[in-house]
Design an enzyme around this catalytic site. Structure first.
Site, PDB file in Angstrom:
ATOM      1  N   SER A  10       0.842  -1.217   0.000  1.00 40.29           N
ATOM      2  CA  SER A  10       0.000   0.000   0.000  1.00 40.29           C
ATOM      3  C   SER A  10       0.866   1.252   0.000  1.00 40.29           C
ATOM      4  O   SER A  10       0.610   2.203  -0.740  1.00 40.29           O
ATOM      5  CB  SER A  10      -0.850   0.065   1.271  1.00 40.29           C
ATOM      6  OG  SER A  10      -1.973  -0.715   1.169  1.00 40.29           O
TER       7      SER A  10
ATOM      8  N   ARG B  71     -14.003  -5.346 -10.596  1.00 39.77           N
ATOM      9  CA  ARG B  71     -14.146  -4.680  -9.295  1.00 39.77           C
ATOM     10  C   ARG B  71     -14.822  -3.317  -9.421  1.00 39.77           C
ATOM     11  O   ARG B  71     -14.679  -2.632 -10.430  1.00 39.77           O
ATOM     12  CB  ARG B  71     -12.775  -4.592  -8.613  1.00 39.77           C
ATOM     13  CG  ARG B  71     -12.241  -5.990  -8.373  1.00 39.77           C
ATOM     14  CD  ARG B  71     -10.927  -6.007  -7.693  1.00 39.77           C
ATOM     15  NE  ARG B  71     -11.013  -5.450  -6.341  1.00 39.77           N
ATOM     16  CZ  ARG B  71      -9.961  -5.232  -5.584  1.00 39.77           C
ATOM     17  NH1 ARG B  71      -8.749  -5.509  -6.050  1.00 39.77           N
ATOM     18  NH2 ARG B  71     -10.099  -4.734  -4.383  1.00 39.77           N
TER      19      ARG B  71
ATOM     20  N   SER C  45     -13.350   3.033   3.200  1.00 44.41           N
ATOM     21  CA  SER C  45     -12.412   2.555   2.173  1.00 44.41           C
ATOM     22  C   SER C  45     -11.260   3.545   2.041  1.00 44.41           C
ATOM     23  O   SER C  45     -11.470   4.720   1.740  1.00 44.41           O
ATOM     24  CB  SER C  45     -13.120   2.422   0.820  1.00 44.41           C
ATOM     25  OG  SER C  45     -12.157   2.407  -0.225  1.00 44.41           O
TER      26      SER C  45
ATOM     27  N   GLN D 128      -9.038   3.444  -0.245  1.00 47.02           N
ATOM     28  CA  GLN D 128      -8.813   3.771  -1.660  1.00 47.02           C
ATOM     29  C   GLN D 128      -9.741   4.886  -2.104  1.00 47.02           C
ATOM     30  O   GLN D 128      -9.326   5.805  -2.826  1.00 47.02           O
ATOM     31  CB  GLN D 128      -9.009   2.522  -2.524  1.00 47.02           C
ATOM     32  CG  GLN D 128      -7.933   1.480  -2.241  1.00 47.02           C
ATOM     33  CD  GLN D 128      -8.155   0.181  -2.973  1.00 47.02           C
ATOM     34  OE1 GLN D 128      -9.169  -0.002  -3.652  1.00 47.02           O
ATOM     35  NE2 GLN D 128      -7.220  -0.741  -2.822  1.00 47.02           N
TER      36      GLN D 128
ATOM     37  N   ASP E 199      -7.974  -7.111   5.166  1.00 45.71           N
ATOM     38  CA  ASP E 199      -7.055  -7.935   4.359  1.00 45.71           C
ATOM     39  C   ASP E 199      -6.558  -9.166   5.120  1.00 45.71           C
ATOM     40  O   ASP E 199      -6.046 -10.105   4.509  1.00 45.71           O
ATOM     41  CB  ASP E 199      -5.848  -7.102   3.897  1.00 45.71           C
ATOM     42  CG  ASP E 199      -6.246  -6.078   2.836  1.00 45.71           C
ATOM     43  OD1 ASP E 199      -7.349  -6.187   2.277  1.00 45.71           O
ATOM     44  OD2 ASP E 199      -5.439  -5.160   2.573  1.00 45.71           O
TER      45      ASP E 199
ATOM     46  N   LYS F 245     -13.028  -7.921  -3.334  1.00 43.58           N
ATOM     47  CA  LYS F 245     -11.556  -7.861  -3.375  1.00 43.58           C
ATOM     48  C   LYS F 245     -11.063  -8.600  -4.620  1.00 43.58           C
ATOM     49  O   LYS F 245     -11.805  -8.801  -5.558  1.00 43.58           O
ATOM     50  CB  LYS F 245     -10.979  -8.444  -2.083  1.00 43.58           C
ATOM     51  CG  LYS F 245     -11.393  -7.660  -0.832  1.00 43.58           C
ATOM     52  CD  LYS F 245     -10.807  -6.265  -0.837  1.00 43.58           C
ATOM     53  CE  LYS F 245     -11.231  -5.464   0.387  1.00 43.58           C
ATOM     54  NZ  LYS F 245     -10.807  -4.074   0.308  1.00 43.58           N
TER      55      LYS F 245
ATOM     56  N   ARG G 264     -13.722 -12.978  -1.516  1.00 45.37           N
ATOM     57  CA  ARG G 264     -12.904 -13.623  -0.470  1.00 45.37           C
ATOM     58  C   ARG G 264     -13.724 -14.358   0.581  1.00 45.37           C
ATOM     59  O   ARG G 264     -13.158 -15.149   1.341  1.00 45.37           O
ATOM     60  CB  ARG G 264     -11.969 -12.598   0.195  1.00 45.37           C
ATOM     61  CG  ARG G 264     -10.793 -12.258  -0.679  1.00 45.37           C
ATOM     62  CD  ARG G 264      -9.731 -11.443   0.041  1.00 45.37           C
ATOM     63  NE  ARG G 264      -8.615 -11.209  -0.856  1.00 45.37           N
ATOM     64  CZ  ARG G 264      -7.812 -10.158  -0.802  1.00 45.37           C
ATOM     65  NH1 ARG G 264      -7.999  -9.247   0.137  1.00 45.37           N
ATOM     66  NH2 ARG G 264      -6.833 -10.026  -1.659  1.00 45.37           N
TER      67      ARG G 264
HETATM   68  C1  S3P Z   1      -5.924  -0.582   0.326  1.00 42.67           C
HETATM   69  C2  S3P Z   1      -7.121  -0.404   0.952  1.00 42.67           C
HETATM   70  C3  S3P Z   1      -8.060  -1.507   1.242  1.00 42.67           C
HETATM   71  C4  S3P Z   1      -7.343  -2.838   1.194  1.00 42.67           C
HETATM   72  C5  S3P Z   1      -6.495  -2.987  -0.026  1.00 42.67           C
HETATM   73  C6  S3P Z   1      -5.425  -1.907  -0.078  1.00 42.67           C
HETATM   74  C7  S3P Z   1      -5.087   0.602   0.056  1.00 42.67           C
HETATM   75  O1  S3P Z   1      -9.097  -1.512   0.285  1.00 42.67           O
HETATM   76  O2  S3P Z   1      -8.281  -3.890   1.260  1.00 42.67           O
HETATM   77  O3  S3P Z   1      -5.843  -4.241  -0.032  1.00 42.67           O
HETATM   78  O4  S3P Z   1      -3.911   0.445  -0.336  1.00 42.67           O
HETATM   79  O5  S3P Z   1      -5.589   1.717   0.222  1.00 42.67           O
HETATM   80  P1  S3P Z   1     -10.399  -0.546   0.387  1.00 42.67           P
HETATM   81  O6  S3P Z   1      -9.966   0.836   0.169  1.00 42.67           O
HETATM   82  O7  S3P Z   1     -11.298  -1.042  -0.694  1.00 42.67           O
HETATM   83  O8  S3P Z   1     -10.960  -0.775   1.743  1.00 42.67           O
END
Ligand code: S3P
Length: 415
Positions: free
Chosen positions: A23, A117, A160, A162, A305, A332, A336
């Site tokens: 990340s 996704r 989230s 992301q 995760d 994911k 999962r």
């Molecule tokens: C991540 C955020 C998480 C995580 C993913 C990596 C990131 O997802 O599950 O493996 O790097 O910001 P979400 O933002 O969908 O929760």
């Protein structure tokens, strides 16, 4: 397609060096490529997702030179192009946010899993800021026609990192601040890195806010990946052995699984702690976990995760462990919930799927089985943990671990 045979282990006493954080590495590549000047990133992860991010920023015009795990990245003014985000949702979603506010036309695509996704979760709030993003069905491929953006005050419907990060990066070029609420359960690496690069960013318990800002190059060192560390940690606990995982990022937004494991009796200690925005430690584990666990809707986003490997461990804890409020797992790299249940059941686990979670009745002896991880790195590694603690397994398509942990089957973490 390759496969590995995981042997049943009778004891576990190892020192493990887990890979650098995926990340943080993806963020470092994207932000350094956009910042003014040359950034040096030490201990960059060399996993597939990070290579996807590097490939994207090179196409956008940035220069990336790597020597081993050190990267020198010179930021550029991006120009329109086609981008292949591979399997990396973080790369796709963060870039959609950042590119929305820049000049140029950008087409983003990814592999089959990434194409399945949901992207609407970033497209809709960005469109409300004035972004012009086209997609047939709220998934990749996506076309971003960059342009002027307004600030926004947006509450995440589902926590989230992301989505939060996409909006914060869009906010760098908006006409006023972007505030994202309901993000207390999400990882805060974007906020930390934006601050290190000179952005005007403010974060409180449940909210993050960025004002329009210029980013400046920074030298960053990436810690070990807390999510990758979960595999040897859970394996040591399942086998009631010991392990030390060196130099792991212990940012509290990533280590809720350690607090959970401690709460069910695991002896886990941090040694050689190095403080900072992204603190690190050697994580030392000994003995097992004595009680089953419950992960509810409040906890699930904080360790989303790690849920597959926690379920693998639950097979070795007497009693019923329950995961609920984790419907996000279905979106994911694979579904999962389904993939975890199928993989662990193939090894003989007493495990069941619910709409938004998983129930594991631990204590049943596992036997040898064949597991198809559906191309999902975390399912392959979780199955390997259950197999090594139980009766072994043949894991097909095992090369998928390179998405986050290329050396997983080579460095002695499980074999
Ligand atoms: C991540 C955020 C998480 C995580 C993913 C990596 C990131 O997802 O599950 O493996 O790097 O910001 P979400 O933002 O969908 O929760």
């Amino acid at each position: 397609m390759s496969f590995v045979t995981v042997k049943s282990l009778s004891h576990y006493d190892r020192t493990v060096f887990c890979p650098a954080d995926k990340s943080i590495s993806v963020r470092a590549v994207i932000l350094a490529a956009y910042a003014q000047g040359e950034s040096v990133i030490k201990n960059l992860s060399l996993c597939d997702d990070v290579y996807s991010a590097i490939d994207c920023v090179r196409r956008l015009g940035a220069s990336v030179e790597t020597v081993g795990s050190e990267a020198r990245i010179v930021g550029a003014r991006f120009s329109g192009c086609k981008l292949d985000c591979g399997n990396s949702a973080t790369t796709a979603r963060l870039l959609i946010g950042l590119l929305s506010g820049l000049n140029g036309v950008y087409e983003l695509d990814g592999d089959e899993s990434l194409r399945s996704r949901p992207m609407r979760r970033v497209i809709e709030p960005l469109a409300a800021m004035g972004a012009n993003i086209r997609s047939d069905d709220g998934r990749l491929p996506v076309k971003v026609v960059g342009g002027a953006l307004r600030g926004c005050d947006y509450t995440l419907p589902v926590p989230s990192a992301q989505v939060k990060s996409a909006l914060l990066l869009a906010g760098l070029n908006a006409s006023s601040a972007v505030t994202v609420g309901n993000c207390g359960a999400t990882r805060n690496h974007t906020e930390n890195m934006l601050a290190a690069m000179g952005a005007s960013v403010r974060a409180s318990d449940n909210e993050a806010c960025v004002a329009p800002s210029v980013l400046h190059a920074a030298d960053l060192t990436v810690p070990g990946d807390a999510s990758s560390a979960a595999y040897p940690i859970c394996l040591a606990l399942a086998l009631r052995g010991r392990c030390t995982v060196k130099n792991v990022g212990i940012n509290e937004t990533r280590t809720a699984y350690i607090a959970l494991l401690r709460s069910v009796g695991a002896d886990i200690e941090y040694k050689n702690v190095v403080t900072g925005a992204e603190p690190t430690a050697d994580i030392c584990v000994s003995g097992g976990a004595s009680r089953p666990f419950v992960i509810d809707e409040n906890l699930a986003p904080r360790l989303i995760d790690e849920i597959p490997v926690l379920c693998a461990l639950a097979c070795f804890i007497n009693g019923k462990s329950v995961v609920r409020g984790a419907g996000e797992l279905r979106f994911k790299e694979s579904d999962r919930i389904k993939a975890t249940v199928q993989a662990l059941r193939a090894l003989g686990a007493d495990i069941a799927e619910t709409d938004d979670g998983i129930v594991v009745c631990g204590g049943k002896k596992l036997g040898f089985g064949t597991v198809d991880p559906h191309g999902d790195h975390r399912i392959a590694m979780s199955a390997a943990v259950a197999a090594a603690s139980g009766g072994g397994a043949r894991i097909t398509g095992s090369e998928c671990v390179s998405v986050s942990y290329p050396d997983f089957f080579k460095t002695g973490a499980v074999l």
